[in-house]
Every structure is written in C-alpha cells, then in structure tokens.
Design a protein around this motif. Structure first.
Motif, mmCIF file in Angstrom:
data_model
loop_
_atom_site.group_PDB
_atom_site.id
_atom_site.type_symbol
_atom_site.label_atom_id
_atom_site.label_comp_id
_atom_site.label_asym_id
_atom_site.label_seq_id
_atom_site.Cartn_x
_atom_site.Cartn_y
_atom_site.Cartn_z
ATOM 1 N N CYS A 180 52.506 1.740 -112.953
ATOM 2 C CA CYS A 180 52.943 0.409 -112.490
ATOM 3 C C CYS A 180 51.938 -0.660 -112.911
ATOM 4 C CB CYS A 180 53.111 0.400 -110.978
ATOM 5 S SG CYS A 180 54.438 1.436 -110.352
ATOM 6 N N THR A 181 50.662 -0.333 -112.800
ATOM 7 C CA THR A 181 49.608 -1.265 -113.205
ATOM 8 C C THR A 181 49.726 -1.602 -114.692
ATOM 9 O OG1 THR A 181 48.135 -0.306 -111.533
ATOM 10 C CG2 THR A 181 47.114 -1.639 -113.262
ATOM 11 N N ILE A 187 52.503 -4.108 -115.220
ATOM 12 C CA ILE A 187 52.114 -5.456 -114.780
ATOM 13 C C ILE A 187 51.129 -6.088 -115.757
ATOM 14 C CG2 ILE A 187 50.937 -6.760 -112.965
ATOM 15 C CD1 ILE A 187 51.989 -4.551 -110.987
ATOM 16 N N LEU A 188 50.118 -5.334 -116.150
ATOM 17 C CA LEU A 188 49.032 -5.901 -116.958
ATOM 18 C C LEU A 188 49.407 -6.134 -118.412
ATOM 19 C CD1 LEU A 188 45.880 -3.978 -115.646
ATOM 20 C CD2 LEU A 188 46.659 -6.284 -115.051
ATOM 21 N N GLU A 189 50.327 -5.322 -118.944
ATOM 22 C CA GLU A 189 50.615 -5.447 -120.378
ATOM 23 C C GLU A 189 51.271 -6.780 -120.727
ATOM 24 O OE1 GLU A 189 53.683 -4.119 -122.439
ATOM 25 O OE2 GLU A 189 55.121 -3.997 -120.796
ATOM 26 N N GLY A 190 51.754 -7.509 -119.701
ATOM 27 C CA GLY A 190 52.264 -8.848 -119.953
ATOM 28 C C GLY A 190 51.154 -9.869 -120.132
ATOM 29 N N ILE A 228 43.593 5.456 -113.912
ATOM 30 C CA ILE A 228 43.306 5.140 -115.314
ATOM 31 C C ILE A 228 44.181 5.982 -116.240
ATOM 32 C CG2 ILE A 228 41.534 5.367 -117.112
ATOM 33 C CD1 ILE A 228 41.258 2.892 -115.344
ATOM 34 N N CYS A 229 44.396 7.255 -115.882
ATOM 35 C CA CYS A 229 45.280 8.117 -116.681
ATOM 36 C C CYS A 229 46.699 7.559 -116.702
ATOM 37 C CB CYS A 229 45.288 9.540 -116.129
ATOM 38 S SG CYS A 229 43.757 10.457 -116.407
ATOM 39 N N GLY A 230 47.136 7.013 -115.567
ATOM 40 C CA GLY A 230 48.469 6.400 -115.505
ATOM 41 C C GLY A 230 48.601 5.187 -116.410
ATOM 42 N N ILE A 231 47.491 4.486 -116.639
ATOM 43 C CA ILE A 231 47.476 3.361 -117.588
ATOM 44 C C ILE A 231 47.361 3.877 -119.020
ATOM 45 C CG2 ILE A 231 46.161 1.327 -118.342
ATOM 46 C CD1 ILE A 231 45.257 0.998 -115.419
ATOM 47 N N PHE A 232 46.546 4.909 -119.201
ATOM 48 C CA PHE A 232 46.261 5.428 -120.542
ATOM 49 C C PHE A 232 47.509 5.950 -121.253
ATOM 50 C CE2 PHE A 232 45.569 9.333 -122.994
ATOM 51 C CZ PHE A 232 44.794 8.860 -124.041
#
Length: 433
Positions: free
Chosen positions: A300-301, A304-307, A348-352
C-alpha cells in the motif's frame, strides 16, 4: 502483547488500503475511460491476479509443514538440511534453462508446467523415502524458478501487447504483493487446520487441488506469448547472457536484486533464532502474521508513494532502511527493538517487490525476459546456500545481510549513474537529429 501489535498493524493496513482506493479513484487519468483502456486493463488485471494468487497460495500452503513432515518421517537435521539445500541448488542450476524455455516455447506453457511439476513435488511428500523426497525438492526448486519469472514475464508481455498505460502495471504489481501477504496469512491457518485434522501431508494434497484449478484458469483464460521463439533454447540462453553483460544497466539491476533478495531469504531462516535470543516465549504463528500484514502495508505504501517518488528512488530508500534494520538487530538485545526492526524490514519488502517488478519491466528486453530473470536468481540461490551451509551465529549472519545491502546500495547508485549517462546520450542524439 503480540496480538495488540497484530491488530495495530492490521488497522494501519486497512487505513492505508482505504486511502489507496480513494487515491487511485481520484488520480486515474480521465482519458483512460474515453480511450477504452480501462476495460482491457481490468480484464488483464483479473486474468493475472486470480492465477497468480492461486499459484502463491499453493506455495504458501506447503511452507509450514515441510520440515515437520520430514521430521515425522524420521530424518535427522542433517538430512533435512540437505533436502532444503537441494531445493535452492535446483533452482540455481536449472532455473536458467527453464527461463530460456519460457521465452522460446511460451510463458503460458511454462506456467502450466509449474502446475504439473509442483503437483508431482507434492505427491512425493506421501513417500517416506529420502530419494523420492529429494526428487520432490528438485522439482520444487524448478517450480519456484518458474513462479518468480514466467508469471511476471507473461504479464509484462501482455501489458505491452495490449498497449496499456504504465500506471496499470504498477497497480497490478502492488495488488499482487498485497494479495500475496493476505494469502500467506490465510494459507498458514488453513494448513494448520488441515494438518491437525488429516495429518501433516494434507496441506500438500490441498496444494495439488489449488494447482489444478490454477492450471485450468491458465488454459482457459490466458493467451500465449513468447520472447524470441525463433531461436533454439540454448541459443536464446546465449543471447540472453550476451544481452545481460553487454548492457551495464541490466547486470547492475541483477546485482542489487540478487543482494536484496538474498537478504530476504536469509531473514526467513534467521528471524526465529534472532527473536529467541531475546525471549524464549515467541508465538511464531502470530509473529509471522504480523510480518505478512507489514508486507501488505508495504505494498500500500508503494502505491501511495509512487505518485510522488520515482520507483528507482523508492528502491534506494528501501536498501538504506534495510541496512539500518539489520544494524539494529545486531546491536540490540531488546525483544521489541528487534521485533519492530523486523516488521520494518517486511514493510520494506512490500515496497521492494512491486518497485523491482516495475523496474524490471522497463529495463529487461522482452525477448529474453524469463531467461534473464532466472539468471538473476543464480547468485541469489548460491549466496543463500553458502550462508545456510556455513551455520554462522545470528549476529554474523546479519552482518552478512548488512554487507549485502551495502553492495545493493552501491550497485543501485551505479545503475542511476549509468541511466543518467544514457539519458544524456539520448538527448545528444535527439538534438543532433
């Protein structure tokens, strides 16, 4: 207290997911609807996510009871360790040939092969014979290589073939990672119920049923796509290897992916002994659920952040935070400090994972996508093998994790420099034209 942390993380995840839904609705480009892309995009998303989540569900169902089943059959720790090592070795050795076969003969076909080989691997669990179980582990290693390459290769190729917008690919990868975390939690509970009711081999039988459903969905719903189908598999492998080393950005991407994923696999084996150093009463199932919720929160992070932040910069931040996490784990003897550092690592793995998938889609040529993705997994598997066989202490092993994340940071920096050089060259060529 762990229940409190689980519910707190779950609440954060729900809030983030609701925000993502609202955020995406307000940020989807208006022209998408008028150009008719939305219908095609949602169709592809359903086709991929249903199949992918069934594939990972079959994988997660097996995880909790592999060691316990081997132990029940009377094998000692050394024999069980050898069986686990065989799985990683199989993935490292045969994965590259599997990748070139996917590019040549079709990604859909290889995903069907995943269903077949993993089902056979599950069947071998019924036999308390070391050789048969070893064959099952070898087939499981090959299946894992297919799961982490051919499915993604099929999606990226279909996305490009249907001329869909780039934001949709990021969204699918993020949802896949979110679903992966949710499936992991559910699969763990289902596996516990099945094992308690019908014996430790029951989760593997359930996995066969799920793999059969997955294979039927692939056969009925997926179109076939290829890399370069004109080349023989061994020739395709040669060209993929040449492409990997000829293009600096590709092999640098492979370096930081392999380093970080090595750390992730090492963590999977080491989080239990690391927490047991600080406390002997660890509710392992609940802690694992906390980690999976953190993984979902990370996906989810990412959405949100990739925008606001470029995907490649998200990876830089992820690597730096991961290094700090393991420094904390080495230096602290407090349960909660170590636990929350691990929760942060899973976030962090969920973002990676979605970030890396988007970057691979932009960097790796479609002709050899599956082959190159499996080449990336060769150093990963052998790094994990070396660390597991070395049997180092927890602090030494986490020291290796810090070193690997530093290598990932450095290779990622070189990747960015190489990208800037390429951008300058492209601008120069454009101005000259």
């Amino acid at each position: 207290m762990f229940w409190l942390y689980f519910f707190g993380l779950s609440l954060l995840c729900i809030i983030a997911r609701v925000y993502v839904r609202l955020y995406k609705v307000s940020h989807v480009p208006k022209e998408i609807e008028t150009e008719g892309f939305e219908l095609q995009g949602r169709k592809l998303q359903r086709e991929y996510l249903v199949v992918y989540l069934l594939a990972v569900a079959a994988d997660w169902l097996q995880g909790p009871y592999v060691y316990a089943l081997y132990e029940q059959y009377g094998f000692d720790k050394a024999q069980i360790g050898f069986l686990f090592v065989a799985g990683f070795g199989s993935s490292g050795i045969f994965g590259t040939f599997v990748g070139s076969s996917a590019d040549r003969f079709g990604r859909k076909r290889l995903c069907l092969v995943y269903g077949l080989l993993y089902s056979i691997s599950c069947i071998t669990k019924h036999f308390p014979n070391f050789i048969i179980l070893l064959v099952g582990r070898l087939l499981g290693g090959i299946s894992t290589s297919i799961l982490f390459s051919s499915f993604e290769s099929w999606l990226v190729s279909e996305h490009n073939k249907r001329l869909l917008p780039g934001w949709l690919l990021s969204e699918i990868f993020a949802k896949a990672q979110f679903g992966n975390g949710l499936i992991a939690i559910l699969a763990g509970q289902v596996a516990n119920v099945l094992a308690s009711s019908f014996g430790k081999v029951a989760p593997f039988d359930a996995s066969i049923i799920i793999l059969s459903i997955m294979s039927l969905m692939i056969y009925l719903k997926w179109d076939e796509n290829y890399g370069d189908s004109r080349k023989e598999a061994n020739v395709g492998f040669h060209f993929a290897l040449h492409s990997l080393f000829a293009e600096q950005r590709i092999w640098l991407l492979g370096v930081f992916q392999s380093c970080f994923e090595s750390v992730m696999y090492i963590f999977v084996f080491m989080w239990t002994p690391a927490l047991q150093i600080t406390s002997t009463t660890i509710p392992h199932g609940l802690v694992f659920s906390c980690f999976m919720v953190a993984l979902m929160l990370g996906s989810c992070t990412f959405t949100i952040l990739e925008g606001y932040i470029e995907v490649v910069q998200l990876l830089r931040i992820s690597f730096i935070v991961a290094a700090v996490v393991f420094i904390v784990a080495i230096s602290s003897s407090t349960l909660w400090a170590v636990f929350f550092s691990f929760v942060l690592f899973e976030t962090i793995c969920g973002i990676f994972f979605p970030s890396m998938a988007v970057l691979r889609a932009k960097t790796i040529p479609n002709e050899y996508r599956s082959t190159i993705m499996n080449l990336f997994r060769v150093p990963l598997n052998f790094i994990v093998l070396i660390v597991l066989l070395a049997d180092w202490s927890v602090s030494t092993t986490f020291g290796v994790c810090v070193f690997l994340t530093v290598v990932a940071i450095f290779s990622h920096h070189l990747y960015l420099c190489q990208r800037e050089v390429q951008n300058v060259r492209e601008k120069t060529v454009s101005n000259d034209a």
